[in-house]
Design a protein around this motif. Structure first.
Motif, mmCIF file in Angstrom:
data_model
loop_
_atom_site.group_PDB
_atom_site.id
_atom_site.type_symbol
_atom_site.label_atom_id
_atom_site.label_comp_id
_atom_site.label_asym_id
_atom_site.label_seq_id
_atom_site.Cartn_x
_atom_site.Cartn_y
_atom_site.Cartn_z
ATOM 1 N N THR A 146 29.206 4.651 12.110
ATOM 2 C CA THR A 146 30.230 5.666 12.341
ATOM 3 C C THR A 146 30.782 6.148 11.004
ATOM 4 O O THR A 146 31.129 5.333 10.137
ATOM 5 C CB THR A 146 31.378 5.097 13.202
ATOM 6 O OG1 THR A 146 30.829 4.593 14.416
ATOM 7 C CG2 THR A 146 32.394 6.170 13.531
ATOM 8 N N VAL A 169 27.126 8.539 13.527
ATOM 9 C CA VAL A 169 28.002 9.179 14.511
ATOM 10 C C VAL A 169 29.250 9.668 13.778
ATOM 11 O O VAL A 169 29.900 8.891 13.074
ATOM 12 C CB VAL A 169 28.390 8.193 15.637
ATOM 13 C CG1 VAL A 169 29.380 8.831 16.597
ATOM 14 C CG2 VAL A 169 27.145 7.719 16.373
ATOM 15 N N ARG A 171 32.991 10.965 13.774
ATOM 16 C CA ARG A 171 34.247 11.052 14.521
ATOM 17 C C ARG A 171 35.393 10.755 13.562
ATOM 18 O O ARG A 171 35.247 9.983 12.626
ATOM 19 C CB ARG A 171 34.249 10.126 15.733
ATOM 20 C CG ARG A 171 34.117 8.668 15.434
ATOM 21 C CD ARG A 171 33.801 7.808 16.649
ATOM 22 N NE ARG A 171 34.581 8.124 17.826
ATOM 23 C CZ ARG A 171 34.498 7.446 18.966
ATOM 24 N NH1 ARG A 171 33.663 6.415 19.056
ATOM 25 N NH2 ARG A 171 35.226 7.780 20.000
ATOM 26 N N SER A 174 38.301 5.854 15.357
ATOM 27 C CA SER A 174 37.499 5.064 16.292
ATOM 28 C C SER A 174 37.726 5.465 17.743
ATOM 29 O O SER A 174 36.833 5.357 18.565
ATOM 30 C CB SER A 174 37.794 3.576 16.108
ATOM 31 O OG SER A 174 39.168 3.326 16.321
ATOM 32 N N VAL A 178 33.817 12.106 19.849
ATOM 33 C CA VAL A 178 32.682 12.231 18.932
ATOM 34 C C VAL A 178 32.500 13.705 18.600
ATOM 35 O O VAL A 178 32.446 14.559 19.484
ATOM 36 C CB VAL A 178 31.395 11.651 19.572
ATOM 37 C CG1 VAL A 178 30.200 11.892 18.670
ATOM 38 C CG2 VAL A 178 31.567 10.172 19.857
ATOM 39 N N PHE A 181 26.584 14.161 15.202
ATOM 40 C CA PHE A 181 25.777 13.067 14.658
ATOM 41 C C PHE A 181 24.905 13.602 13.537
ATOM 42 O O PHE A 181 24.654 14.812 13.433
ATOM 43 C CB PHE A 181 24.900 12.432 15.744
ATOM 44 C CG PHE A 181 23.778 13.320 16.213
ATOM 45 C CD1 PHE A 181 22.519 13.264 15.629
ATOM 46 C CD2 PHE A 181 23.995 14.241 17.222
ATOM 47 C CE1 PHE A 181 21.504 14.093 16.055
ATOM 48 C CE2 PHE A 181 22.977 15.077 17.663
ATOM 49 C CZ PHE A 181 21.721 15.003 17.068
#
Length: 199
Positions: A146, A169, A171, A174, A178, A181
């Protein structure tokens, strides 16, 4: 010559093939070493032994040490040097490179349906966390990392390299949605665009 008396082997050919193997093996430039050797000798009879020797030398070097003489120092300093992507623009942010062509599902049983559309599929777990990411090419779950939307591509590539992940990913936090990617396809597109701009 004792083993193959009919081959009419010339020791000069072995020296030329060895020279090309040294250049091709250490630099990873197989075609350059072959063409350069031919241009120096202008001998058509040496082409096949040179190609064979350079390919074997490069394969052995990659097996023993993946880095070339050009990238070895950079890798020892902790830099990520993707092979074949030397023209990428590391100053871009992940939000500039990411793809938004993905599907988010909460039930793993719906993954095959989402994969049929040819999209990357992310299965969300408890707390809005991404539990698995599925590649549309084979449907298998792949490793992911991430990253934030403002992360530099140098940091994204380093994170992918250090975790051996296939997809980043994107974002903001957390628990946030999203945004997109980054996979090998997006990194390659960035490299091609950078090469066109600089070239």
């Amino acid at each position: 010559n004792a083993l193959l008396p009919g081959a009419a082997l010339n020791p000069v050919h072995f020296a030329i093939a060895g020279m090309a193997a040294m250049v091709g093996g250490t630099t990873g430039a197989v075609l350059t070493a072959t063409i350069m050797t031919f241009e120096m000798t202008r001998d058509y009879t040496v082409i096949l032994p040179v190609i064979l020797t350079v390919v074997i030398a490069t394969a052995v070097r990659q097996w023993l040490l993946p880095a070339t003489i050009y990238t070895l120092k950079l890798q020892r300093r902790g830099h990520v040097v993707p092979q074949g992507l030397q023209a990428w623009d590391g100053e871009r942010r992940s939000r500039h490179v990411m793809s938004a062509d993905f599907a988010v599902v909460s039930d793993a049983s719906t993954v095959p349906t989402a994969l049929a559309r040819g999209q990357v599929v992310m299965v969300m777990g408890p707390g809005n966390a991404v539990s698995t990411v599925h590649n549309p090419r084979n449907g298998e779950a792949v490793g992911f990392v991430t990253v934030g939307p403002e992360d530099r591509m140098t940091d994204v590539l380093r994170a992918l390299h250090e975790t051996a992940a296939r997809i980043a990913v994107v974002r903001a936090e957390s628990a946030s949605p999203v945004l997109g990617f980054i996979s090998e396809r997006e990194i390659t597109q960035l490299a091609c665009a950078s090469a066109l701009v600089s070239g």
